[in-house]
Write a protein that holds these residues in place. Structure first.
Motif, PDB file in Angstrom:
ATOM      1  N   ASN A 496       0.806  -1.226   0.000  1.00  0.00           N
ATOM      2  CA  ASN A 496       0.000   0.000   0.000  1.00  0.00           C
ATOM      3  C   ASN A 496       0.835   1.271   0.000  1.00  0.00           C
ATOM      4  O   ASN A 496       0.325   2.368   0.183  1.00  0.00           O
ATOM      5  N   THR A 497       2.136   1.132  -0.187  1.00  0.00           N
ATOM      6  CA  THR A 497       3.025   2.288  -0.232  1.00  0.00           C
ATOM      7  C   THR A 497       2.834   3.072  -1.534  1.00  0.00           C
ATOM      8  O   THR A 497       2.684   2.477  -2.605  1.00  0.00           O
ATOM      9  N   THR A 498       2.840   4.415  -1.429  1.00  0.00           N
ATOM     10  CA  THR A 498       2.804   5.259  -2.632  1.00  0.00           C
ATOM     11  C   THR A 498       4.229   5.453  -3.128  1.00  0.00           C
ATOM     12  O   THR A 498       5.090   5.956  -2.404  1.00  0.00           O
ATOM     13  N   LEU A 499       4.482   5.023  -4.346  1.00  0.00           N
ATOM     14  CA  LEU A 499       5.844   5.076  -4.880  1.00  0.00           C
ATOM     15  C   LEU A 499       6.206   6.485  -5.365  1.00  0.00           C
ATOM     16  O   LEU A 499       5.348   7.217  -5.868  1.00  0.00           O
ATOM     17  N   ASP A 500       7.479   6.812  -5.222  1.00  0.00           N
ATOM     18  CA  ASP A 500       8.006   8.113  -5.649  1.00  0.00           C
ATOM     19  C   ASP A 500       7.929   8.216  -7.176  1.00  0.00           C
ATOM     20  O   ASP A 500       8.494   7.399  -7.897  1.00  0.00           O
ATOM     21  N   GLU A 501       7.240   9.241  -7.645  1.00  0.00           N
ATOM     22  CA  GLU A 501       6.999   9.363  -9.085  1.00  0.00           C
ATOM     23  C   GLU A 501       8.262   9.714  -9.866  1.00  0.00           C
ATOM     24  O   GLU A 501       8.437   9.284 -11.011  1.00  0.00           O
ATOM     25  N   LYS A 502       9.158  10.492  -9.254  1.00  0.00           N
ATOM     26  CA  LYS A 502      10.315  10.992  -9.998  1.00  0.00           C
ATOM     27  C   LYS A 502      11.476  10.011 -10.029  1.00  0.00           C
ATOM     28  O   LYS A 502      12.369  10.118 -10.872  1.00  0.00           O
ATOM     29  N   ASN A 503      11.494   9.066  -9.098  1.00  0.00           N
ATOM     30  CA  ASN A 503      12.632   8.145  -9.017  1.00  0.00           C
ATOM     31  C   ASN A 503      12.254   6.708  -9.338  1.00  0.00           C
ATOM     32  O   ASN A 503      12.905   5.779  -8.882  1.00  0.00           O
ATOM     33  N   THR A 504      11.177   6.540 -10.092  1.00  0.00           N
ATOM     34  CA  THR A 504      10.747   5.197 -10.479  1.00  0.00           C
ATOM     35  C   THR A 504      10.760   5.097 -12.000  1.00  0.00           C
ATOM     36  O   THR A 504      10.150   5.924 -12.691  1.00  0.00           O
ATOM     37  N   VAL A 505      11.464   4.097 -12.491  1.00  0.00           N
ATOM     38  CA  VAL A 505      11.503   3.846 -13.938  1.00  0.00           C
ATOM     39  C   VAL A 505      10.540   2.709 -14.253  1.00  0.00           C
ATOM     40  O   VAL A 505      10.588   1.653 -13.620  1.00  0.00           O
ATOM     41  N   LEU A 506       9.650   2.944 -15.205  1.00  0.00           N
ATOM     42  CA  LEU A 506       8.634   1.939 -15.548  1.00  0.00           C
ATOM     43  C   LEU A 506       9.142   0.980 -16.609  1.00  0.00           C
ATOM     44  O   LEU A 506       9.796   1.388 -17.573  1.00  0.00           O
ATOM     45  N   HIS A 507       8.801  -0.292 -16.427  1.00  0.00           N
ATOM     46  CA  HIS A 507       8.985  -1.289 -17.474  1.00  0.00           C
ATOM     47  C   HIS A 507       7.993  -0.950 -18.598  1.00  0.00           C
ATOM     48  O   HIS A 507       6.904  -0.405 -18.352  1.00  0.00           O
ATOM     49  N   THR A 508       8.341  -1.264 -19.827  1.00  0.00           N
ATOM     50  CA  THR A 508       7.442  -0.934 -20.943  1.00  0.00           C
ATOM     51  C   THR A 508       6.058  -1.562 -20.770  1.00  0.00           C
ATOM     52  O   THR A 508       5.043  -0.971 -21.175  1.00  0.00           O
ATOM     53  N   LYS A 509       5.994  -2.748 -20.168  1.00  0.00           N
ATOM     54  CA  LYS A 509       4.702  -3.417 -19.958  1.00  0.00           C
ATOM     55  C   LYS A 509       3.907  -2.734 -18.844  1.00  0.00           C
ATOM     56  O   LYS A 509       2.674  -2.703 -18.894  1.00  0.00           O
ATOM     57  N   GLU A 510       4.603  -2.206 -17.848  1.00  0.00           N
ATOM     58  CA  GLU A 510       3.914  -1.446 -16.797  1.00  0.00           C
ATOM     59  C   GLU A 510       3.322  -0.167 -17.388  1.00  0.00           C
ATOM     60  O   GLU A 510       2.170   0.188 -17.114  1.00  0.00           O
ATOM     61  N   LYS A 511       4.122   0.497 -18.197  1.00  0.00           N
ATOM     62  CA  LYS A 511       3.673   1.748 -18.818  1.00  0.00           C
ATOM     63  C   LYS A 511       2.472   1.502 -19.733  1.00  0.00           C
ATOM     64  O   LYS A 511       1.489   2.260 -19.717  1.00  0.00           O
ATOM     65  N   ALA A 512       2.543   0.423 -20.506  1.00  0.00           N
ATOM     66  CA  ALA A 512       1.442   0.101 -21.423  1.00  0.00           C
ATOM     67  C   ALA A 512       0.150  -0.153 -20.653  1.00  0.00           C
ATOM     68  O   ALA A 512      -0.945   0.244 -21.085  1.00  0.00           O
ATOM     69  N   LEU A 513       0.262  -0.791 -19.503  1.00  0.00           N
ATOM     70  CA  LEU A 513      -0.919  -1.097 -18.696  1.00  0.00           C
ATOM     71  C   LEU A 513      -1.525   0.180 -18.104  1.00  0.00           C
ATOM     72  O   LEU A 513      -2.749   0.361 -18.107  1.00  0.00           O
ATOM     73  N   ILE A 514      -0.670   1.081 -17.625  1.00  0.00           N
ATOM     74  CA  ILE A 514      -1.171   2.352 -17.090  1.00  0.00           C
ATOM     75  C   ILE A 514      -1.837   3.167 -18.198  1.00  0.00           C
ATOM     76  O   ILE A 514      -2.885   3.796 -17.994  1.00  0.00           O
ATOM     77  N   LYS A 515      -1.262   3.156 -19.387  1.00  0.00           N
ATOM     78  CA  LYS A 515      -1.862   3.883 -20.515  1.00  0.00           C
ATOM     79  C   LYS A 515      -3.271   3.351 -20.813  1.00  0.00           C
ATOM     80  O   LYS A 515      -4.188   4.116 -21.107  1.00  0.00           O
ATOM     81  N   GLN A 516      -3.428   2.038 -20.711  1.00  0.00           N
ATOM     82  CA  GLN A 516      -4.744   1.444 -20.954  1.00  0.00           C
ATOM     83  C   GLN A 516      -5.720   1.845 -19.845  1.00  0.00           C
ATOM     84  O   GLN A 516      -6.885   2.165 -20.114  1.00  0.00           O
TER      85      GLN A 516
END
Length: 594
Positions: A496-516
């Motif tokens: 349930n931790t909120t991850l730091d937006e500026k210091n997190t690199v997304l995997h391409t599959k993670e990014k694709a899922l968020i875009k959807q």
């Protein structure tokens, strides 16, 4: 603010600064998979205002965005398409805002918002609900829920067609051949019992036509003069004049049908906020006929029949009252519309869920209501849908060749049971759990199979084809939801931790899922404006496909880095939540285990 709104404003500013031109709109589309980028600006529409090479125009806009827009990290131009790369931080920031929002995508109605009334089902009380009614109910219910999710106040209603010649046919056949049998004495649902007599009437009617033709009448003459039809017509006249015996029979048989309908609606999972009965509203319609005559909207012919002449509007003349003074469907529909506005003054528009064979009827109805001076008539919409066919052909109620809705629901559960048993995934289930699961899978398959098709298209329905655990089906999506629940149950750490937006690199599959996931709110609005559950269904399938690609390409619980594990469980959980939300507005349940 959504990504498209952010970029739209920045692109407009880029055009103003670079070319000293103002454009009203910016056209976006998804970036093609063979190119780098997350969203694409289409340059070609701008060529109406900007003279020059589209690639050079795209380059100048791209450079401006790169310099002035924080979320843009790169771009490329292919012909007239500006492909823009968006920062991981933007997507993670968006994801963090929706993560704990249980109603993400849903909008609360504004206090000042006018309500919408959605009519669906609207059966005749001379037969049980069948497959065609199933599509009608599922469409109407889902459209009502989608409108509600989009921010509209919604009332669900139906008009029960409980009077008229078709109703009298069932009544007369029961009176002649029924021997006083009842639902209790036969063990049949009331709507099925009454439906059997509608079929019986047609059988006897055909026999009489054949006999009259053997006596020398033409086919048309025989159809009009068959004694059983004349008696049914006389029964209708007696009903409208209040004959006590006819009314008592009508009340008794209709009560059987209403009880049967209620059971089917419960099994199908649809409901209504109000009910209207043609036996009441046609009277108000007849009052409006008098008013329309006084206003000059209607004209009375020499035989006493009343018509509305719409030839100046490119239509024809439409009867609104027969020469004998009895009402027609148009009379009833005029009365019903007016009564609804009286009952629900906050209603500003109505949606009628009725098959496309009635397209002309609704054009005429809406036009007549406008001519009668009702301003809200501008906000009436006919949700016209295609018929449902079976591999064996078209259904015909009077011949008894229909797929009964109750039988179909049972068959879907039975088919789900057979397939689930074959797959052998039922260890640890009690018999009661299995029965409930088969019902959820079977109904989910039925509803999804019907709702994923554009309402305007005709459907060829095959129950077995709809229950498949692979492909664009309800069970495939339900199975993915259940798989995610299994992942969540196995997560033995605090995610349930909120991850730091500026210091997190997304995997391409993670990014694709968020875009959807980001598309969900927009899809709801589009589905509402187009009155199309198919947009919700197919969005959900695309989301599930994206999740399964993510699931197959990254390790969720086995990731080495705790931050990765947290994000991936969070992503999985949010995908499941959106599946559940999307399915809820289609009236489909999701099982926690499969």
């Amino acid at each position: 603010m959504s990504l498209q709104k952010i970029l739209s404003e920045q692109v407009k500013q880029a055009v103003t600064n670079s070319f000293d031109i103002t454009i009203e709109t910016v056209e976006f589309q998804a970036t093609r998979k063979e190119f780098a980028g997350d969203i694409t600006v289409v340059i070609f529409p701008m060529l109406r205002y900007i003279k020059g090479n589209p690639v050079q125009i795209g380059e100048r806009i791209g450079n401006y965005l790169l310099e002035h827009t924080e979320v843009v990290t790169g771009f490329n131009v292919v012909k007239g398409f500006l492909n823009i790369e968006i920062s991981d931080a933007h997507y993670l920031q968006f994801f963090n805002t929706i993560l704990n929002n249980d109603t993400y995508g849903f909008v609360e109605p504004a206090a000042s918002e006018k309500a919408v009334m959605v009519e669906y089902s609207s059966p005749n009380t001379n037969k049980p609900l069948h497959l065609g009614h199933v599509r009608n109910n599922l469409l109407g219910y889902s459209v009502a829920e989608i409108l509600k999710a989009s921010g509209k106040k919604v009332y669900k209603t139906q008009i029960i067609n409980d009077r008229g010649i078709h109703i009298c046919k069932s009544m007369l056949a029961w009176k002649r051949f029924g021997n006083n049998e009842t639902p209790e004495s036969t063990g049949l649902k009331g709507d099925k019992l009454v439906g059997n007599y509608y079929v019986k009437f047609d059988q006897e009617y055909k026999k009489e036509i054949e006999g009259l033709m053997l006596g020398g009448m033409s086919n048309e003459e025989a159809k009009k003069n068959a004694p059983i039809l004349l008696e049914a017509q006389d029964m209708l006249l007696k009903w409208e004049s209040g004959d006590s015996n006819v009314v008592a029979l009508w009340e008794k048989m209709n009560a059987w049908v209403y009880k049967g309908f209620a059971e089917t609606y419960t099994n199908l999972g649809v409901d209504f906020d109000s009910l209207y009965y043609e036996s009441n509203t046609y009277l108000l319609g007849k009052e409006l006929v008098v008013e329309g005559l006084n206003k000059g909207v209607f004209i009375k012919e020499d035989d006493g029949s009343v018509w509305c002449d719409l030839t100046d509007e490119g239509l024809d003349k439409k009867i609104v009252q027969r020469s004998d003074g009895t009402a027609v469907y148009m009379t009833q529909d005029i009365g019903t519309a007016i009564q609804r506005i009286k009952d629900f003054p906050d209603v500003g528009g109505m949606v009628y869920t009725v098959g496309n064979e009635q397209d002309y009827h609704f054009k005429v109805l809406f036009l007549i209501l406008k001519k009668l001076g009702f301003e809200w008539a501008d906000n009436l919409y006919h949700l016209s849908y295609g018929m449902v066919d079976l591999p064996s052909g078209k259904m015909k109620s009077r011949e008894g060749t229909v797929v009964d809705a109750d039988d179909l629901i049972d068959e879907m559960a039975s088919t789900a049971e057979d397939i689930s048993e074959e797959l052998g995934k039922l260890e640890g289930y009690s018999d009661a759990d299995k029965k409930e699961l088969f019902k959820v899978i079977g109904l989910g398959a039925l509803k999804y199979h019907i709702l994923k098709v554009d309402p305007k298209k005709r459907i060829l329905f095959d129950p077995k084809e709809s229950i498949d655990f692979q492909g664009n089906t309800g069970p495939f999506i339900q199975y993915t939801y259940a798989r995610i629940q299994s992942i969540i149950r196995k997560a033995d750490f605090d995610y349930n931790t909120t991850l730091d937006e500026k210091n997190t690199v997304l995997h391409t599959k993670e990014k694709a899922l968020i875009k959807q996931l980001e598309l969900f709110a927009e899809v709801i609005q589009n589905a509402a404006s187009q009155h199309s559950p198919a947009l919700i269904a197919n969005y959900t399938y695309e989301l599930v496909k994206e999740f399964n690609s993510f699931y197959q390409n990254v390790s969720i619980l086995g990731a080495d880095d705790l931050k990765e594990k947290i994000l991936r469980v969070q992503l999985s959980s949010k995908v499941a939540a959106v599946i559940k939300q999307a399915f809820s507005i289609m009236g489909i349940e999701v099982p926690e285990r499969m």
